[in-house]
Design an enzyme around this catalytic site. Structure first.
Site, short mmCIF file in Angstrom:
data_model
loop_
_atom_site.label_atom_id
_atom_site.label_comp_id
_atom_site.label_asym_id
_atom_site.label_seq_id
_atom_site.Cartn_x
_atom_site.Cartn_y
_atom_site.Cartn_z
N SER A 157 -4.02 3.09 4.72
CA SER A 157 -4.34 2.43 3.45
C SER A 157 -4.38 0.91 3.62
O SER A 157 -5.27 0.23 3.09
CB SER A 157 -3.31 2.83 2.40
OG SER A 157 -3.63 2.27 1.16
N THR A 198 -1.26 8.71 -15.18
CA THR A 198 -0.99 8.05 -13.89
C THR A 198 -1.48 8.89 -12.71
O THR A 198 -1.11 8.62 -11.57
CB THR A 198 0.52 7.73 -13.73
OG1 THR A 198 1.26 8.94 -13.90
CG2 THR A 198 0.98 6.71 -14.75
N LYS A 240 0.79 -1.24 0.00
CA LYS A 240 0.00 0.00 0.00
C LYS A 240 0.82 1.29 0.00
O LYS A 240 0.34 2.36 0.36
CB LYS A 240 -1.01 0.06 1.17
CG LYS A 240 -1.81 -1.18 1.42
CD LYS A 240 -2.26 -1.92 0.19
CE LYS A 240 -3.40 -1.24 -0.54
NZ LYS A 240 -3.79 -2.12 -1.72
N ALA A 241 2.08 1.19 -0.43
CA ALA A 241 2.95 2.37 -0.44
C ALA A 241 2.94 3.11 -1.78
O ALA A 241 3.58 4.15 -1.91
CB ALA A 241 4.37 1.97 -0.08
N ARG A 276 6.15 5.10 1.56
CA ARG A 276 5.07 6.04 1.88
C ARG A 276 5.12 6.31 3.37
O ARG A 276 5.46 5.41 4.16
CB ARG A 276 3.74 5.39 1.51
CG ARG A 276 2.53 6.29 1.65
CD ARG A 276 1.27 5.58 1.16
NE ARG A 276 0.15 6.50 1.05
CZ ARG A 276 -1.06 6.15 0.64
NH1 ARG A 276 -1.30 4.90 0.28
NH2 ARG A 276 -2.03 7.04 0.57
N THR A 315 7.25 -6.93 -5.93
CA THR A 315 7.40 -7.69 -4.67
C THR A 315 7.11 -6.79 -3.48
O THR A 315 7.30 -5.58 -3.55
CB THR A 315 8.81 -8.29 -4.52
OG1 THR A 315 8.81 -9.18 -3.39
CG2 THR A 315 9.88 -7.23 -4.26
N HIS A 316 6.63 -7.43 -2.41
CA HIS A 316 6.51 -6.73 -1.12
C HIS A 316 7.53 -7.28 -0.13
O HIS A 316 7.51 -6.94 1.05
CB HIS A 316 5.11 -6.92 -0.52
CG HIS A 316 4.01 -6.20 -1.24
ND1 HIS A 316 4.16 -4.93 -1.74
CD2 HIS A 316 2.74 -6.56 -1.52
CE1 HIS A 316 3.02 -4.56 -2.32
NE2 HIS A 316 2.14 -5.53 -2.20
N TRP A 330 0.85 2.47 -8.63
CA TRP A 330 1.17 3.76 -9.25
C TRP A 330 2.55 3.69 -9.92
O TRP A 330 2.70 4.04 -11.09
CB TRP A 330 1.13 4.82 -8.14
CG TRP A 330 1.20 6.24 -8.59
CD1 TRP A 330 1.16 6.71 -9.88
CD2 TRP A 330 1.30 7.39 -7.74
NE1 TRP A 330 1.23 8.08 -9.86
CE2 TRP A 330 1.32 8.52 -8.57
CE3 TRP A 330 1.38 7.56 -6.35
CZ2 TRP A 330 1.41 9.81 -8.06
CZ3 TRP A 330 1.46 8.84 -5.84
CH2 TRP A 330 1.48 9.96 -6.67
S1 PPS Z 1 -0.67 -2.93 -3.28
O1 PPS Z 1 -1.85 -3.79 -2.99
O2 PPS Z 1 0.33 -3.04 -2.22
O3 PPS Z 1 -0.12 -3.16 -4.61
O4 PPS Z 1 -1.23 -1.44 -3.19
P1 PPS Z 1 -0.46 -0.12 -3.63
O5 PPS Z 1 -0.67 0.10 -5.07
O6 PPS Z 1 0.92 -0.12 -3.12
O7 PPS Z 1 -1.19 1.00 -2.80
C1 PPS Z 1 -2.51 1.40 -3.00
C2 PPS Z 1 -2.61 2.83 -2.52
O8 PPS Z 1 -2.03 3.70 -3.52
C3 PPS Z 1 -3.04 4.58 -3.98
N1 PPS Z 1 -2.82 4.90 -5.39
C4 PPS Z 1 -2.51 6.12 -5.84
N2 PPS Z 1 -2.30 7.29 -5.18
C5 PPS Z 1 -2.01 8.37 -5.92
N3 PPS Z 1 -1.94 8.37 -7.28
C6 PPS Z 1 -2.14 7.24 -7.98
N4 PPS Z 1 -2.07 7.23 -9.30
C7 PPS Z 1 -2.45 6.04 -7.25
N5 PPS Z 1 -2.72 4.76 -7.60
C8 PPS Z 1 -2.94 4.09 -6.46
C9 PPS Z 1 -4.33 3.84 -3.71
O9 PPS Z 1 -5.43 4.70 -3.77
C10 PPS Z 1 -4.04 3.29 -2.32
O10 PPS Z 1 -3.96 4.30 -1.34
P2 PPS Z 1 -5.21 4.79 -0.43
O11 PPS Z 1 -4.62 5.76 0.55
O12 PPS Z 1 -5.77 3.59 0.24
O13 PPS Z 1 -6.17 5.46 -1.37
#
Ligand code: PPS
Length: 292
Positions: A135, A224, A44-45, A127, A104-105, A49
């Site tokens: 998140s 993006t 979730k970092a 993050r 990877t995580h 994206w």
């Molecule tokens: S995972 O499951 O670990 O792959 O998730 P991950 O993609 O790392 O994290 C998901 C969070 O990233 C936010 N997100 C974004 N934020 C800003 N811009 C873009 N383009 C973007 N894409 C994904 C997503 O909304 C999740 O954060 P939160 O705070 O829950 O909204």
């Protein structure tokens, strides 16, 4: 198939989802090609994206090309072992020819040694702890294959103790930070990407040894943005059925904001968390924004 909330199992001191722990031998034996790129994050970092930015850079900003498949199919998730439609990482990788982009995580000490031996490029996105925690909390509520997050207050404590899947956020961000010079890791921050996406996309471009025209760069920044990715079915995880990702609980693309922790943490929780944070981060100089 039936979905149930998985248990965590210790792998070299890190709690991982049980099916990952059971397949650990083959996961750790995975050997990448030197041309493969690893995108590593604590869950979730900002993984998805970063993945979308990289895919667009590798495809000259061609939006259609980057809609060829869902994120997890375009970029195999190395350690995941899950029922369909989530493709298991190793299986998918065995069917793809390098160069591949792999997600990877895993904390750095668990990343298969082949990545270092072959000097693969690695992008790490970090993050800030409190937003990352918030998140993850909502994700654990909606992802019905993850352990039940339980009540919010207990979840904050579990995060502090590193008891969530993939372990301690503190160890994760510190591990990659310490290794970044020696292993040529590009270390990014979610907050920097929010503040100035073009600057960060350019950093990724340079790290990958690519050069795209200015117009394409602007297009990638647009494609993006949170708003565009939220509506992109190949980036927003809506292909995963509701019996696994219950989007009525919380969507995968939830808020995409910096500072959402302020709507979750009580003053007492903030105080407790900040004290513990100082202790766990010690003298490490990772430039997380202190105002967040
Ligand atoms: S995972 O499951 O670990 O792959 O998730 P991950 O993609 O790392 O994290 C998901 C969070 O990233 C936010 N997100 C974004 N934020 C800003 N811009 C873009 N383009 C973007 N894409 C994904 C997503 O909304 C999740 O954060 P939160 O705070 O829950 O909204």
């Amino acid at each position: 198939y039936s979905i149930h909330r998985l248990k965590l199992k210790d792998v070299h001191g890190v709690p991982l989802l049980e099916p990952i722990a059971q397949s650990w031998e083959s996961i750790s034996a995975f050997c990448p090609d030197p041309s493969d790129l690893l995108i590593a994050t604590y869950p979730k970092a900002g993984t998805t994206w970063t993945q979308e930015i990289v895919d667009l850079l590798l495809h000259d900003g061609d939006a259609e090309a980057c809609k060829r498949a869902p994120t997890i199919v375009r970029n195999p998730f190395l350690e995941i072992v899950a029922p369909p439609p989530v493709p298991s990482g190793l299986e998918l990788l065995s069917r793809m020819t390098p160069p591949r982009v792999i997600k990877t995580h895993l904390p750095i000490q668990l990343v298969p040694g082949g990545f270092w031996k072959n000097k693969c490029k690695v992008i790490y996105t970090a993050r800030n702890a409190k937003d990352n925690l918030v998140s993850y909390y909502h994700f654990d509520r909606m992802n019905l294959s993850h352990p039940d997050p339980g009540p919010w207050d207990g979840y904050v404590r579990k995060f502090m103790k590193g008891e969530l899947a993939w372990g301690s956020w503190y160890d994760h961000v510190k591990g990659y930070w310490r290794a970044k010079e020696e292993r040529n890791i590009l270390y990014l921050f979610y907050e920097d990407m929010k503040e100035n996406p073009r600057r960060e996309v350019e950093r990724i471009m340079r790290y990958l040894g690519l050069s795209v025209p200015r117009g394409v760069l602007e297009k990638i920044v647009r494609l993006t943005s949170f708003e565009v990715m939220k509506d992109n079915p190949m980036a927003n995880y809506t292909f995963i059925p509701n019996i696994v990702f219950d989007s009525s609980v919380s969507p995968f693309m939830r808020k995409g904001a910096v500072g959402d922790w302020t709507t979750h943490f009580s003053p007492e929780q903030t105080e407790l968390f900040d004290e513990d944070y100082a202790r766990q981060m010690g003298s490490t100089s990772i430039p997380f924004r202190s105002s967040i």
